[in-house]
Design a protein around this motif. Structure first.
Motif, PDB file in Angstrom:
ATOM      1  N   VAL A  21       0.843  -1.196   0.000  1.00 58.76           N
ATOM      2  CA  VAL A  21       0.000   0.000   0.000  1.00 58.76           C
ATOM      3  C   VAL A  21       0.873   1.240   0.000  1.00 58.76           C
ATOM      4  O   VAL A  21       0.646   2.182  -0.760  1.00 58.76           O
ATOM      5  CB  VAL A  21      -0.967   0.002   1.210  1.00 58.76           C
ATOM      6  N   GLU A  22       1.901   1.251   0.835  1.00 57.02           N
ATOM      7  CA  GLU A  22       2.793   2.412   0.921  1.00 57.02           C
ATOM      8  C   GLU A  22       3.536   2.653  -0.386  1.00 57.02           C
ATOM      9  O   GLU A  22       3.837   3.784  -0.726  1.00 57.02           O
ATOM     10  CB  GLU A  22       3.784   2.218   2.070  1.00 57.02           C
ATOM     11  N   GLN A  60      -7.323  -2.247  -0.610  1.00 54.55           N
ATOM     12  CA  GLN A  60      -7.168  -1.617   0.708  1.00 54.55           C
ATOM     13  C   GLN A  60      -7.247  -0.103   0.603  1.00 54.55           C
ATOM     14  O   GLN A  60      -7.868   0.547   1.449  1.00 54.55           O
ATOM     15  CB  GLN A  60      -5.843  -2.039   1.351  1.00 54.55           C
ATOM     16  N   VAL A  61      -6.628   0.476  -0.409  1.00 54.65           N
ATOM     17  CA  VAL A  61      -6.689   1.930  -0.590  1.00 54.65           C
ATOM     18  C   VAL A  61      -8.125   2.354  -0.901  1.00 54.65           C
ATOM     19  O   VAL A  61      -8.629   3.318  -0.333  1.00 54.65           O
ATOM     20  CB  VAL A  61      -5.709   2.393  -1.693  1.00 54.65           C
ATOM     21  N   LEU A  62      -8.782   1.635  -1.782  1.00 58.46           N
ATOM     22  CA  LEU A  62     -10.168   1.970  -2.118  1.00 58.46           C
ATOM     23  C   LEU A  62     -11.076   1.907  -0.887  1.00 58.46           C
ATOM     24  O   LEU A  62     -11.988   2.723  -0.740  1.00 58.46           O
ATOM     25  CB  LEU A  62     -10.697   1.042  -3.212  1.00 58.46           C
ATOM     26  N   GLU A  63     -10.828   0.955  -0.014  1.00 56.93           N
ATOM     27  CA  GLU A  63     -11.643   0.829   1.193  1.00 56.93           C
ATOM     28  C   GLU A  63     -11.444   2.010   2.144  1.00 56.93           C
ATOM     29  O   GLU A  63     -12.303   2.277   2.980  1.00 56.93           O
ATOM     30  CB  GLU A  63     -11.349  -0.497   1.894  1.00 56.93           C
ATOM     31  N   MET A  64     -10.341   2.751   1.989  1.00 55.90           N
ATOM     32  CA  MET A  64     -10.094   3.941   2.808  1.00 55.90           C
ATOM     33  C   MET A  64     -10.766   5.185   2.235  1.00 55.90           C
ATOM     34  O   MET A  64     -10.813   6.228   2.887  1.00 55.90           O
ATOM     35  CB  MET A  64      -8.588   4.189   2.944  1.00 55.90           C
ATOM     36  N   PHE A  65     -11.275   5.087   1.018  1.00 59.81           N
ATOM     37  CA  PHE A  65     -11.937   6.229   0.388  1.00 59.81           C
ATOM     38  C   PHE A  65     -13.188   6.625   1.177  1.00 59.81           C
ATOM     39  O   PHE A  65     -13.824   5.779   1.815  1.00 59.81           O
ATOM     40  CB  PHE A  65     -12.366   5.877  -1.035  1.00 59.81           C
ATOM     41  N   GLY A  81      -4.796  10.614  -3.386  1.00 60.86           N
ATOM     42  CA  GLY A  81      -3.795  11.466  -2.761  1.00 60.86           C
ATOM     43  C   GLY A  81      -4.128  11.790  -1.313  1.00 60.86           C
ATOM     44  O   GLY A  81      -3.242  11.868  -0.464  1.00 60.86           O
ATOM     45  N   ARG A  82      -5.414  11.931  -1.025  1.00 63.76           N
ATOM     46  CA  ARG A  82      -5.842  12.242   0.346  1.00 63.76           C
ATOM     47  C   ARG A  82      -5.601  11.068   1.286  1.00 63.76           C
ATOM     48  O   ARG A  82      -5.080  11.252   2.381  1.00 63.76           O
ATOM     49  CB  ARG A  82      -7.332  12.617   0.358  1.00 63.76           C
ATOM     50  N   VAL A  83      -5.942   9.871   0.858  1.00 67.44           N
ATOM     51  CA  VAL A  83      -5.814   8.713   1.758  1.00 67.44           C
ATOM     52  C   VAL A  83      -4.406   8.144   1.777  1.00 67.44           C
ATOM     53  O   VAL A  83      -4.015   7.501   2.732  1.00 67.44           O
ATOM     54  CB  VAL A  83      -6.826   7.584   1.419  1.00 67.44           C
TER      55      VAL A  83
END
Length: 84
Positions: A21-22, A60-65, A81-83
């Motif tokens: 993810v990072e 995982q990134v999409l789930e943080m949206f 960019g925000r998450v």
């Protein structure tokens, strides 16, 4: 890496997924959303990415949206960019 998508969560796999993810770039992220029809909600993005065989890091990134409707790929990039 021996396995890109571990089937078991936790332990070392979790640490590897976090690193993924990072290290995820915006262009690599958008690759799995190619052909997406907008407007689209968060769950639509997740479903489309899964259909495109996106790795766990993308999901995982999409789930943080935020749970909202995205009008374009540019709005998705802003949220990325925000998450991130």
């Amino acid at each position: 890496m021996a396995e890109e998508r571990p089937s078991v969560r936790g332990g070392m796999a979790s640490a590897a997924q976090t690193a993924s993810v990072e290290e995820l770039s915006a262009s690599a992220f958008q690759k799995f959303l190619g052909g997406m029809d907008y407007p689209a909600g968060k769950q639509d993005l997740i479903n489309h990415a899964k259909k495109n065989n996106a790795p766990d890091a993308v999901i995982q990134v999409l789930e943080m949206f935020q749970d909202q409707t995205f009008q374009s790929a540019a709005e998705v990039s802003q949220e990325f960019g925000r998450v991130k």
